[in-house]
Design a protein around this motif. Structure first.
Motif: not given
Length: 353
Positions: A307-331
């Protein structure tokens, strides 16, 4: 057993210098990996230690004895090659016995030694087969067995697992490490595979263009990479790198967002943070940033999120058993896991942090 010392090694092919002033001390019973990309000089160094390649200048010392002028057979080392180098017309027994036969070892001693080594490697049921009748893993064991037969002071491995499939590679790296610990033989191991180096080594030597970028224990190199090269070469997915400005108390990202920090090098720097260290949530806190998810890779054990923060590409490793945020994500970036590098030579700036 033995220690290995490489002193101020240089190697040139004509006018091209491929190794420049390389020095390394390998302690008795230690397992050291030479890790780097293709063409960085790691196999050349190993072949020079083995005596298969002449050095331009420098000195090789094994067990406190200068071996630079000696032939390979007189250096008390055993080498395992990438292609196994087995004699195709000989049985497993004869491949194992060959080194002792040319030394005119008595037949009974050879038979006993082949029995001991074949049982150690669990290939005693294969002694009458020829290499073409063996799987890749079995051929690798025979190649290792031939090296063990000599009872050498040191093992040299030149990318021995690169011809195996992923599952067998995982299995064989455990076998090699367990065997080395059981026998207590000093080992110098060449690989381009960071997983092999991280899981097998007491220490890792990271090489780039014939020079040492960093020497250290696996976790030390992972947690405190000495340069941008090490930071990006070690770890999968690779470390995120962001060029930004810092006043020591806040980081200004290319997006214009600012992150408060307790202390950081000032000026224009490169910020590094590993994907698994980034915190991802569905709610914004005081020091988090909006994150636009573009792609999710499901790997079973974890999710790799792009994904991106502004125009900056950013890769995140996230636990498989934790659901992703449904209504917008923040890092957010935990300060204890931030790495800073200079924008010139790419050297680490926060060595003490």
């Amino acid at each position: 057993m033995a220690n290995i010392e490489i002193k101020h090694l240089k190697k040139k092919f004509g006018a091209l210098e491929v190794i420049g002033d390389f020095s390394l001390q390998v302690d008795d019973r230690e397992f050291i990996s030479l890790l780097g990309p293709s063409g960085c000089g790691k196999s050349t160094i190993l072949r020079i230690v083995a005596g298969l390649e002449e050095l331009t200048s420098g000195e090789i010392v094994i067990n406190d004895k200068v071996v630079t002028p000696l032939e390979p057979k007189d250096r008390d080392i055993a080498m395992v090659f990438q292609n196994y180098a087995l004699y195709p017309h000989k049985t497993v027994f004869e491949n194992l016995a060959y080194g002792l036969r040319i030394r005119k070892t008595p037949a009974e001693r050879i038979k006993k030694r082949v029995g001991e080594v074949s049982q150690l490697l669990q290939i005693d049921q294969l002694l009458e087969r020829r290499p073409a009748q063996l799987s890749g893993g079995q051929q690798q064991r025979v190649a290792m067995g031939r090296a063990i037969m000599r009872e050498p002071a040191a093992f040299l491995f030149d990318e021995p697992l690169s011809n195996l499939d992923a599952k067998l590679r995982n299995h064989m790296r455990v076998e090699i490490r367990e065997l080395q610990q059981r026998l207590g033989i000093t080992t110098l191991y060449v690989t381009h595979d960071q997983v092999e180096a991280m899981t097998m080594s007491d220490r890792i030597v990271v090489l780039n263009h014939g020079a040492i970028e960093q020497i250290g224990k696996p976790l030390e190199i992972y947690e405190k990479p000495a340069s941008l090269f090490v930071a990006t070469f070690i770890g999968s997915p690779s470390m995120n790198l962001i060029r930004l400005k810092s006043d020591g108390k806040a980081l200004e990202l290319p997006s214009g967002d600012r992150l408060a920090v307790e202390r950081a090098p000032g000026g224009e720097v490169i910020l590094g943070i590993r994907p698994e260290r980034i915190k991802l949530s569905g709610t914004r806190s005081g020091n988090s940033l909006p994150y636009a998810i573009s792609l999710v890779e499901e790997l079973g054990s974890q999710k790799i999120i792009h994904g991106r923060v502004g125009d900056t590409e950013l890769t995140v490793a996230f636990p498989e058993d934790v659901p992703l945020p449904a209504d917008g994500a923040f890092v957010s970036f935990p300060e204890g896991h931030l790495h800073f590098f200079d924008t010139g030579e790419g050297k680490r700036l926060n060595r003490g942090l």
